[in-house]
Scaffold this motif. Structure first.
Motif, PDB file in Angstrom:
ATOM      1  N   VAL A   1       9.517   4.907  -3.034  1.00 64.82           N
ATOM      2  CA  VAL A   1      10.930   4.879  -2.617  1.00 64.82           C
ATOM      3  C   VAL A   1      11.077   4.097  -1.311  1.00 64.82           C
ATOM      4  CG1 VAL A   1      12.866   6.279  -1.806  1.00 64.82           C
ATOM      5  CG2 VAL A   1      11.556   7.002  -3.812  1.00 64.82           C
ATOM      6  N   VAL A   2      10.202   4.383  -0.350  1.00 68.69           N
ATOM      7  CA  VAL A   2      10.239   3.677   0.936  1.00 68.69           C
ATOM      8  C   VAL A   2       9.961   2.192   0.739  1.00 68.69           C
ATOM      9  CG1 VAL A   2       9.151   3.455   3.204  1.00 68.69           C
ATOM     10  CG2 VAL A   2       9.601   5.726   2.251  1.00 68.69           C
TER      11      VAL A   2
ATOM     12  N   PHE B   1      17.909  -2.353  -4.438  1.00 68.32           N
ATOM     13  CA  PHE B   1      16.968  -1.231  -4.572  1.00 68.32           C
ATOM     14  C   PHE B   1      16.576  -1.042  -6.036  1.00 68.32           C
ATOM     15  CE2 PHE B   1      15.822   3.188  -5.218  1.00 68.32           C
ATOM     16  CZ  PHE B   1      14.965   3.446  -4.147  1.00 68.32           C
ATOM     17  N   VAL B   2      17.568  -1.027  -6.921  1.00 64.53           N
ATOM     18  CA  VAL B   2      17.282  -0.847  -8.352  1.00 64.53           C
ATOM     19  C   VAL B   2      16.467  -2.028  -8.876  1.00 64.53           C
ATOM     20  CG1 VAL B   2      18.314  -0.659 -10.641  1.00 64.53           C
ATOM     21  CG2 VAL B   2      19.331   0.574  -8.722  1.00 64.53           C
TER      22      VAL B   2
ATOM     23  N   ALA C   1      14.155  -3.944  -0.529  1.00 65.43           N
ATOM     24  CA  ALA C   1      15.526  -4.166  -1.003  1.00 65.43           C
ATOM     25  C   ALA C   1      16.383  -4.740   0.117  1.00 65.43           C
ATOM     26  CB  ALA C   1      16.121  -2.857  -1.513  1.00 65.43           C
ATOM     27  N   LYS C   2      16.220  -4.196   1.328  1.00 64.22           N
ATOM     28  CA  LYS C   2      16.978  -4.701   2.475  1.00 64.22           C
ATOM     29  C   LYS C   2      16.652  -6.170   2.726  1.00 64.22           C
ATOM     30  CE  LYS C   2      19.060  -2.427   5.119  1.00 64.22           C
ATOM     31  NZ  LYS C   2      20.509  -2.107   5.249  1.00 64.22           N
ATOM     32  N   ALA C   3      15.408  -6.546   2.445  1.00 60.71           N
ATOM     33  CA  ALA C   3      14.977  -7.923   2.708  1.00 60.71           C
ATOM     34  C   ALA C   3      15.521  -8.913   1.677  1.00 60.71           C
ATOM     35  CB  ALA C   3      13.455  -7.998   2.742  1.00 60.71           C
TER      36      ALA C   3
ATOM     37  N   PRO D   1       0.800  -1.235   0.000  1.00 55.04           N
ATOM     38  CA  PRO D   1       0.000   0.000   0.000  1.00 55.04           C
ATOM     39  C   PRO D   1       0.831   1.285   0.000  1.00 55.04           C
ATOM     40  CG  PRO D   1      -0.934  -1.578   1.538  1.00 55.04           C
ATOM     41  CD  PRO D   1       0.390  -2.129   1.107  1.00 55.04           C
ATOM     42  N   LEU D   2       2.096   1.206   0.360  1.00 51.99           N
ATOM     43  CA  LEU D   2       2.948   2.398   0.344  1.00 51.99           C
ATOM     44  C   LEU D   2       3.027   3.017  -1.051  1.00 51.99           C
ATOM     45  CD1 LEU D   2       5.947   1.242   2.591  1.00 51.99           C
ATOM     46  CD2 LEU D   2       4.305   3.044   3.130  1.00 51.99           C
TER      47      LEU D   2
END
Length: 209
Positions: A114-115, A159-160, A121-123, A104-105
């Motif tokens: 972005v968030v 992230f990308v 990405a960290k996951a 939903p973000l």
């Protein structure tokens, strides 16, 4: 009710698409590694020793030693593989859950996406080179240490990758191109590893004379 059914269908499609991509990308990763004629081998590291005088400081890595992970017994390898597969399945389920919770973000313009990409990405960082680590038979501690030393690179790549997979319709395609990119990155990472192993062999050969 119709809206709820539509949303449920969309979520199921997305999850199944993720599972399909995950299964198909296994062979793709190995194919890219094979195509580039990479000589895979055990983890090789350089252990730096403290140098106590100016003469030693001017020498070029003369006091450094190369360590190569030793081959372990088959029962241990099988146990390790079972642990790795179990851990991978658990983390995959957790990533799917996180992805659905944070989805939903994306309704928040720009900042929300972005968030969303950063959190997910960290996951997925540990999964970027999971197949590479499996092929090298690296332990869990070795994997964590490897990623920690290259944390910024892995986070940026993840992230990308996550952002590309959000692109409508083309997201599934980018999922496969991201796998190719990760495999090509692994090729670049393994070449210095091969050079270290060869250097270790030469040092052992000269040392035995």
């Amino acid at each position: 009710m119709i809206l709820t059914m539509g949303e449920t269908t969309l979520l199921v499609t997305l999850v199944m698409g993720e599972v399909f991509k995950r299964e198909k990308s296994k062979g793709l990763f190995k194919s890219v590694m094979s195509y580039n004629n990479v000589l895979l081998g055990p983890l090789a590291t350089v252990q730096h020793h403290e140098q106590n005088n100016d003469k030693a400081k001017s020498s070029d890595d003369s006091d450094d030693t190369i360590q190569v992970s030793s081959t372990i017994g088959k029962p241990v390898i099988k146990k390790r593989r079972r642990d790795v597969v179990k851990d991978a399945s658990l983390q995959f389920g957790q990533r799917i859950a996180l992805w659905l919770v944070t989805l939903p973000l994306n309704f928040v313009p720009v900042i929300g996406s972005v968030v969303f990409c950063y959190i997910n990405a960290k996951a997925i960082v540990p999964d970027i080179h999971r197949r590479y680590f499996d092929m090298k038979r690296m332990t869990d501690d070795e994997r964590k240490d490897w990623i920690k030393k290259r944390q910024a690179d892995y986070t940026g790549f993840a992230f990308v990758s996550q952002a590309l997979e959000l692109v409508p319709f083309l997201g599934v395609l980018f999922g496969f191109t991201n796998t190719i990119g990760a495999a090509l990155w692994a090729v670049d990472l393994e070449r210095p590893q091969d050079a270290l192993r060869n250097r270790k062999l030469l040092e052992d050969a000269y040392g035995s004379q």
